[in-house]
Design a protein around this motif. Structure first.
Motif, mmCIF file in Angstrom:
data_model
loop_
_atom_site.group_PDB
_atom_site.id
_atom_site.type_symbol
_atom_site.label_atom_id
_atom_site.label_comp_id
_atom_site.label_asym_id
_atom_site.label_seq_id
_atom_site.Cartn_x
_atom_site.Cartn_y
_atom_site.Cartn_z
ATOM 1 N N PRO A 176 45.508 34.927 -40.951
ATOM 2 C CA PRO A 176 44.726 35.106 -39.727
ATOM 3 C C PRO A 176 44.236 33.792 -39.150
ATOM 4 C CG PRO A 176 43.335 35.497 -41.622
ATOM 5 C CD PRO A 176 44.714 35.191 -42.168
ATOM 6 N N VAL A 177 44.188 33.742 -37.830
ATOM 7 C CA VAL A 177 43.480 32.673 -37.125
ATOM 8 C C VAL A 177 42.353 33.379 -36.369
ATOM 9 C CG1 VAL A 177 43.588 30.854 -35.395
ATOM 10 C CG2 VAL A 177 45.535 31.251 -36.914
ATOM 11 N N ARG A 178 41.157 33.265 -36.909
ATOM 12 C CA ARG A 178 40.039 34.041 -36.374
ATOM 13 C C ARG A 178 39.577 33.487 -35.034
ATOM 14 N NH1 ARG A 178 34.508 33.914 -36.366
ATOM 15 N NH2 ARG A 178 33.410 35.903 -36.614
ATOM 16 N N ALA A 201 42.330 20.180 -32.874
ATOM 17 C CA ALA A 201 42.620 21.333 -33.730
ATOM 18 C C ALA A 201 41.454 21.680 -34.649
ATOM 19 C CB ALA A 201 43.870 21.055 -34.567
ATOM 20 N N SER A 202 40.232 21.252 -34.303
ATOM 21 C CA SER A 202 39.082 21.473 -35.186
ATOM 22 C C SER A 202 38.634 22.923 -35.221
ATOM 23 C CB SER A 202 37.912 20.596 -34.721
ATOM 24 O OG SER A 202 37.486 21.000 -33.426
ATOM 25 N N GLY A 203 39.118 23.730 -34.301
ATOM 26 C CA GLY A 203 38.722 25.133 -34.259
ATOM 27 C C GLY A 203 37.988 25.491 -32.988
ATOM 28 N N ALA A 204 37.405 24.522 -32.320
ATOM 29 C CA ALA A 204 36.677 24.781 -31.080
ATOM 30 C C ALA A 204 37.602 24.612 -29.884
ATOM 31 C CB ALA A 204 35.483 23.844 -30.964
ATOM 32 N N PHE A 256 39.948 29.474 -36.172
ATOM 33 C CA PHE A 256 39.708 29.113 -37.565
ATOM 34 C C PHE A 256 40.756 29.776 -38.450
ATOM 35 C CE2 PHE A 256 35.280 28.674 -35.862
ATOM 36 C CZ PHE A 256 35.213 27.297 -36.000
ATOM 37 N N HIS A 257 41.548 28.957 -39.123
ATOM 38 C CA HIS A 257 42.638 29.450 -39.953
ATOM 39 C C HIS A 257 42.110 30.040 -41.260
ATOM 40 C CE1 HIS A 257 46.077 27.081 -37.885
ATOM 41 N NE2 HIS A 257 45.075 27.253 -37.057
#
Length: 383
Positions: free
Chosen positions: A220-222, A243-246, A265-266
């Protein structure tokens, strides 16, 4: 009375599509429209059900912005899908209410691979240096569409049923349950249902757990979003940093809802919105798009997050079905559980692992499934 020359129903190939997300429904509709197939969708969750973490498509933003051409196949799927959706969104089309045509502006803080496929979108124009956000190194504006996902998913389902398709509610532990028992196993199926001639697997993250598939490359990538009612926002805006999630984006819908996001978020499986993430999204969203605040507030002072809070109508949290190695789109020949009865092998087409790009690759991938199935049946006939 003259004898009927109608082709018997049994002459049609019986296809079962597993999964009723955007990929499953688009694929099922494409196959059913051909006239050579009788398609049944089997799904645990369908579009009209209450929102569930087990059904990712309802949580999507969603807008159509091409990815860099790192994967030529993916880009071709996205391009085909955009062409279909642009036509569906045309004024007067039956599907017009599912879409909103907007001006989209993208700001990039890292170098973007060339050639940039965004240049193919309508009214594309690179941003001038003075138009860029502080720190951005490039940007572009163009026309595209946003998708009101709950409405569009039900539109796909309605079209599929109107073309003679069938949907059954059910879940599987192992693929061989379906191969041996057919659709008679599920509520709405009957003992007279023929066994499937082919199965198309569109179960997203479920491919990690379905027996006979068990693809451990799935993860999942949430994503988390906030839904704001702001009918005055009729444009899209995205800030792509790293690619930090934000990832900050503003996605308006025809319904007047605006999706404010988001996160990537991976391997994060948490099923509910986190309050601290909601707060962070609102701060980033308002900074990127002060227009989220009501016009009467902006007319007298600089808006704050508190001005947006009364406009919130919901929060979203979904698990994008990503896959190491990208989309799995191929045929696998599977020995049926009843092969000893002479029923042989059947083609199983895998169509999953679209990550956060299921909506914008759906029609292109459906075309590929149609091609793969046609080739598989030809191979079967000449074997």
């Amino acid at each position: 009375m003259a004898a009927s020359h109608q082709t018997p129903a049994t002459a049609h190939k019986e296809i079962v599509v597993l999964g009723a997300g955007v990929v499953g429904l688009t694929t099922a509709l494409k196959l059913q429209q051909q006239g050579d197939y009788k398609v049944t969708v089997v799904a645990e969750v369908i579009p009209s059900d209450p929102k569930s973490i087990r059904y990712t498509s309802r949580w999507a933003g969603a807008h159509h912005v091409y990815n860099p051409i790192d994967d030529t196949g993916l880009h071709q799927f996205e391009e085909k899908t955009f062409n279909v959706m642009w036509e569906l969104s045309a004024p007067g089309n039956d599907a017009e209410e599912c879409f909103l045509r907007i001006t989209q502006t993208e700001h990039f803080f890292t170098a973007r691979a060339q050639p940039d496929p965004l240049e193919k979108l309508p009214s594309y124009r690179p941003l001038k240096p003075e138009e860029l956000l502080p720190g951005a190194i490039s940007g572009a504006t163009f026309h595209t569409i946003t998708i009101d996902t709950p409405i569009y998913l039900n539109y796909l389902l309605t079209c599929f049923l109107a073309h003679g398709g069938r949907i059954l509610r059910g879940s599987l532990i192992h693929l061989h349950q379906l191969l041996e028992g057919g659709t008679a196993l599920f509520s709405g199926g009957t003992e007279h249902d023929p066994k499937p001639d082919a199965v198309v697997i569109c179960v997203g993250l479920g491919a990690r757990f379905l027996g006979g598939v068990e693809d451990k490359n799935m993860y999942p990538v949430r994503g988390q979003t906030v839904i704001v009612r702001a009918p005055w926002v009729r444009f899209g805006r995205t800030e792509s940093k790293d690619a930090s999630g934000a990832l900050t984006y503003i996605i308006p819908r025809r319904s007047s809802d605006v999706i404010v996001g988001g996160t990537r978020f991976h391997d994060d499986w948490f099923p509910r919105p986190r309050p601290e993430t909601t707060e962070d999204i609102l701060k980033r969203g308002l900074k990127l798009c002060p227009e989220l605040a009501p016009p009467e507030v902006r007319a007298v002072r600089e808006p704050t997050v508190e001005d947006v809070l009364p406009l919130i109508v919901g929060e979203g949290c979904g698990l994008r079905p990503a896959r190491k190695g990208g989309i799995r789109l191929e045929v696998q020949w599977v020995d049926g559980a009843t092969v000893h009865r002479g029923e042989g092998r059947i083609p199983v087409v895998h169509n999953y692992g679209h990550g956060g790009f299921g909506f914008q690759s759906s029609w292109g991938c459906a075309d590929k499934v149609l091609e793969l199935l046609g080739d598989a049946f030809k191979t079967q006939e000449t074997a």
